[in-house]
Design an enzyme around this catalytic site. Structure first.
Site, PDB file in Angstrom:
ATOM      1  CB  ILE A 341     -50.831  19.016   4.655  1.00 47.96           C
ATOM      2  CG1 ILE A 341     -51.884  20.239   4.803  1.00 47.96           C
ATOM      3  CG2 ILE A 341     -50.132  18.949   3.786  1.00 47.96           C
ATOM      4  CD1 ILE A 341     -50.465  21.344   4.743  1.00 47.96           C
ATOM      5  N   GLY A 342     -53.420  18.016   6.794  1.00 51.09           N
ATOM      6  CA  GLY A 342     -54.053  17.659   8.445  1.00 51.09           C
ATOM      7  C   GLY A 342     -55.484  17.718   7.440  1.00 51.09           C
ATOM      8  N   GLY A 344     -57.893  19.178  11.987  1.00 50.93           N
ATOM      9  CA  GLY A 344     -58.329  20.082  12.720  1.00 50.93           C
ATOM     10  C   GLY A 344     -59.788  19.993  12.913  1.00 50.93           C
ATOM     11  N   GLY A 347     -61.336  22.852  10.770  1.00 50.86           N
ATOM     12  CA  GLY A 347     -61.317  22.575   9.388  1.00 50.86           C
ATOM     13  C   GLY A 347     -59.745  21.361   9.074  1.00 50.86           C
ATOM     14  CD  GLU A 348     -61.283  17.797   5.485  1.00 52.82           C
ATOM     15  OE1 GLU A 348     -61.430  18.093   4.149  1.00 52.82           O
ATOM     16  OE2 GLU A 348     -61.146  16.941   6.101  1.00 52.82           O
ATOM     17  CB  VAL A 349     -54.317  22.115   7.056  1.00 52.51           C
ATOM     18  CG1 VAL A 349     -53.799  22.545   5.938  1.00 52.51           C
ATOM     19  CG2 VAL A 349     -55.343  22.289   8.162  1.00 52.51           C
ATOM     20  CE  LYS A 363     -57.441  24.570  10.024  1.00 53.52           C
ATOM     21  NZ  LYS A 363     -56.464  24.648  11.211  1.00 53.52           N
ATOM     22  CG  ASP A 460     -56.887  23.512  20.932  1.00 51.04           C
ATOM     23  OD1 ASP A 460     -56.014  22.202  21.727  1.00 51.04           O
ATOM     24  OD2 ASP A 460     -57.098  23.661  19.868  1.00 51.04           O
TER      25      ASP A 460
END
Ligand SMILES: *[C@@H]1O[C@H](CO)[C@@H](O)[C@H](O)[C@H]1NC(C)=O
Ligand SMILES: *[C@@H]1O[C@H](CO)[C@@H](O)[C@H](O)[C@H]1NC(C)=O
Ligand SMILES: *[C@@H]1O[C@H](CO)[C@@H](O)[C@H](O)[C@H]1NC(C)=O
Ligand SMILES: *[C@@H]1O[C@H](CO)[C@@H](O)[C@H](O)[C@H]1NC(C)=O
Ligand SMILES: *[C@@H]1O[C@H](CO)[C@@H](O)[C@H](O)[C@H]1NC(C)=O
Ligand SMILES: *[C@@H]1O[C@H](CO)[C@@H](O)[C@H](O)[C@H]1NC(C)=O
Length: 661
Positions: A341-342, A344, A347-349, A363, A460
């Site tokens: 779903i994402g 960043g 890393g990946e979610v 995550k 961030d």
């Protein structure tokens, strides 16, 4: 049971003692700093003078001085130098340390006209400048290796003890300058089981006032974000050094190892040294035997006992948070593409469904992180304790081999940027919802900065890190990520600037200095984005030279604040709230961090109608007619040079505008 744990404790104490003894038997190198902007050519007079100077230093240490300063050569080729051994270090070790230092500094800085080198036991410096009796704090170096759990440390009174030690040491070290061996130590009981030991020492050429200031400045670094959670650290300046540990690292009367120094005759000292070494060897064998015994008790048990040593009573909390990798794999359908779903910077979610049916966000951190397992668990423990309705809740973690995974509560709606920057979806966000989002984010940041037991700087803050739940309540995500992924903090700075262009404060982007005020800056940018529905330094670039900040400022200055407003809001907004948010947004993006309000102040501005809000000045990055172009999503693996296109503009504060309220 009780006797067994007592035995374990004794063994542990013995091992600590051995470590202390072995540490004193060799000089421990910390760092060397060579200037690069003043160099000399080999085989010149300066070179010869430097060699003479270093030989003076290493030969005079045989006279058993712990401090010695000298000069070599004349006129423009003069070289000045000194060494200083830590006050508690025996002369034999001082000699050895200075010997190493002269060799290492010569080979590490072959052409520098100025350099300083630090060991645990001594420091040595030389320069083409006369620097004696001047207090100097640069270059500096910081050592803080072992990380403890800040929450545990806090509750154990550790920080109180540390504070009271370094309240006193500046004065003590300054007073000690009059004595023959000017250094100061102090120990303080934090709790029944933890004692903190501190040491401070100035080079004796300083006057008392300079010494006091030097120690206080160095100790102030401990309180900075650099050393949070460290159970031991040192800060090394050219003119003074400070250090603390939770074991008696110095050999001062009243602590464990001093007897071996105080022998008067050489023969007696040697006999004692031999005895100590033999005992140490014996104990090391015992320790090895003991460790082997523990090892064969099997992997599972060992893991648990490691945990227990490192986390004490927190162990049960940690165990309840830990997931098997197999569980995570099953929950995410082996990290399948359709579950993603994402993505960043960290890393990946993936969307995951736990065996009990609970939906979670998983995550998977990029595995190139240098962080060790214990450190990672410390951070997890810390983050899991942060609970606030405007923060995404951490449910658990998984750590196996190279995998580091965090499991968060699932927040049904997507992130704020999906709404805000989408021409259709942004119509969903009415003004009252946007105002609610701004207030919610402010409360979340307030909790991170001030209300939780430990100050967390997010580093961030941006719309894609704000998730919205079904009722459009904002929840900040990825807090603590900077701590988890990058713990390489130096001087309240970081080598690696993590964050996103467009949201980074100038001092962070250019110098890597972050503080709560850098988060306030990012929050200010976000407020302006929420008002305008436009992305900073992206959507404007193609047809205007101004970015969002200058556009907002110009509208404010021209007394037409509603120009900034997202056109999809049409007439359905509250003018007072819009004006107030704009004013706060502009205050947050001031170039000077001191002029940005604290987040607590912002929350009170947002919640009260009666509070007088200061008038903002021209914000940071305001560049007349100059195009600023850079990628919006960017991570740098090293610092940037300061002549980056961000070149800080000087605020033109002469045009103070008073906006009608
Ligand atoms: C000295 O410390 C700096 C950071 O403060 C580091 O970048 C450098 O590699 C260190 N140098 C040595 C020789 O350890
Ligand atoms: C040498 O460099 C340091 C920092 O790198 C700077 O502060 C100093 O002013 C420089 N000195 C000269 C004479 O350029
Ligand atoms: C410096 O002198 C040494 C011997 O005196 C010689 O071997 C070396 O080549 C010289 N180096 C330079 C750069 O002149
Ligand atoms: C110590 O330093 C001085 C100069 O300060 C020098 O003349 C002398 O030779 C050095 N060596 C010894 C052993 O004193
Ligand atoms: C040592 O330092 C003092 C200042 O603290 C200075 O006056 C003195 O000249 C120095 N000694 C040598 C040999 O340079
Ligand atoms: C610290 O604790 C030790 C034993 O735990 C005790 O002997 C000592 O007196 C305490 N020191 C202070 C300053 O309270």
């Amino acid at each position: 049971m009780i006797t067994k744990s007592k035995n374990n404790l004794k063994l542990f104490l013995f091992c600590t003692l051995v470590l202390t003894v072995t540490e004193t038997s060799a000089s421990v190198f910390n760092n060397v700093s060579c200037t690069s902007n003043h160099t000399f050519t080999p085989n010149t007079t300066f070179d010869a003078n430097l060699n003479t100077l270093l030989s003076y230093l290493s030969s005079n240490v045989t006279n058993n001085f712990r401090f010695f300063n000298t000069t070599s050569g004349e006129d423009s080729d003069t070289v000045y130098g000194l060494y200083m051994c830590r006050g508690d270090v025996p002369f034999a070790l001082c000699r050895e340390c200075v010997g190493f230092a002269t060799q290492t500094i010569a080979s590490s800085c072959p052409t520098s006209k100025e350099a300083v080198i630090w060991y645990n036991e001594c420091l040595l410096r030389y320069s083409y400048r006369f620097f004696f009796s001047r207090m100097e704090e640069w270059p500096r170096h910081q050592v803080n290796i072992p990380l403890g759990d800040p929450v545990v440390l806090h509750s154990s009174g550790f920080y109180d003890a540390l504070g009271s030690i370094f309240d006193e040491l500046p004065n003590q070290a300054a007073l000690a300058l009059k004595g023959s061996n000017p250094y100061a130590v102090k120990q303080e009981n934090a709790s029944a089981s933890i004692t903190v030991y501190g040491l401070a020492q100035c080079t004796p050429d300083l006057v008392a006032g300079d010494c006091r200031r030097c120690i206080a400045d160095a100790a102030a670094e401990f309180a900075g974000s650099c050393c949070g959670g460290s159970i031991g650290a040192s800060v090394l300046f050219p003119s003074c050094i400070v250090r603390y540990e939770t074991y008696p690292f110095y050999q001062h009367s009243g602590t464990s190892a001093p007897t071996m120094i105080k022998g008067s005759g050489n023969i007696r000292t040697e006999v004692i040294v031999i005895v100590v070494v033999l005992v140490a060897l014996l104990v090391i064998f015992l320790c090895i035997g003991y460790c082997g015994f523990i090892w064969i008790k099997g992997r599972k048990k060992r893991k648990a006992s490691d945990h227990r040593e490192n986390f004490g009573p927190e162990i049960s909390v940690l165990e309840s948070l830990e997931f098997d990798f197999a569980t995570i794999e099953a929950a995410t359908n082996k990290f399948s593409e359709e579950r993603r779903i994402g993505k960043g910077g960290y890393g990946e979610v993936y969307k995951g469904i736990l065996p009990n049916g609970e939906e979670v966000a998983v995550k998977r951190l990029s595995t190139n992180s240098r962080q060790g397992a214990e450190e990672f668990k410390n951070e997890v423990l810390l983050i899991a304790k942060l609970q606030h309705k405007n923060l995404v809740r951490l449910i658990g973690f998984c750590q196996e081999d190279r995998e580091k995974i965090l499991v968060y509560e699932n927040v049904p709606n997507k992130s704020l940027d999906h709404f805000l920057f989408d021409p259709q979806k942004r119509r969903v966000l009415t003004w009252s919802e946007r105002f609610k989002i701004i207030k919610g984010i402010a409360r979340g940041i307030l909790y991170l900065h001030e209300d939780s037991r430990l100050k967390i700087i997010h580093r961030d803050i941006k719309p894609s890190n704000v998730l919205l739940d079904n009722d459009i309540n904002p929840k900040i995500s990825d807090f603590g990520m900077a701590r988890m992924v990058d713990t390489n903090h130096i001087q309240g700075c970081t080598n690696r600037v993590v964050g996103t262009y467009g949201y980074m404060s100038p001092e962070y982007a250019m110098h890597g200095q972050f503080s709560d005020k850098s988060d306030v800056f990012s929050f200010g940018v976000m407020i302006l984005e929420i008002i305008s529905g436009k992305k900073n330094s992206c959507s404007f670039e193609s047809y205007r030279v101004d970015d969002l900040l200058s556009y907002a400022w110009n509208n404010w200055r021209d007394e037409s604040p509603f120009q900034l407003l997202d056109p999809t809001l049409e007439e359905s907004y509250c003018p007072n709230e819009v004006e107030k948010c704009m004013q706060i947004g502009l205050l947050c993006v001031q170039e000077n961090p001191d002029e940005r309000p604290k987040i607590g102040t912002i929350v009170s501005y947002l919640n009260n109608t009666s509070v007088q809000i200061p008038i903002p000045l021209e914000p940071a990055f305001f560049m007349h007619g100059r195009v600023r172009r850079h990628s919006t999503e960017h991570q740098s693996s090293s610092g940037y040079s300061t002549n980056h296109s961000f070149s800080s503009s000087v605020n033109k504060i002469s045009t103070t505008i008073f906006f009608p309220r």
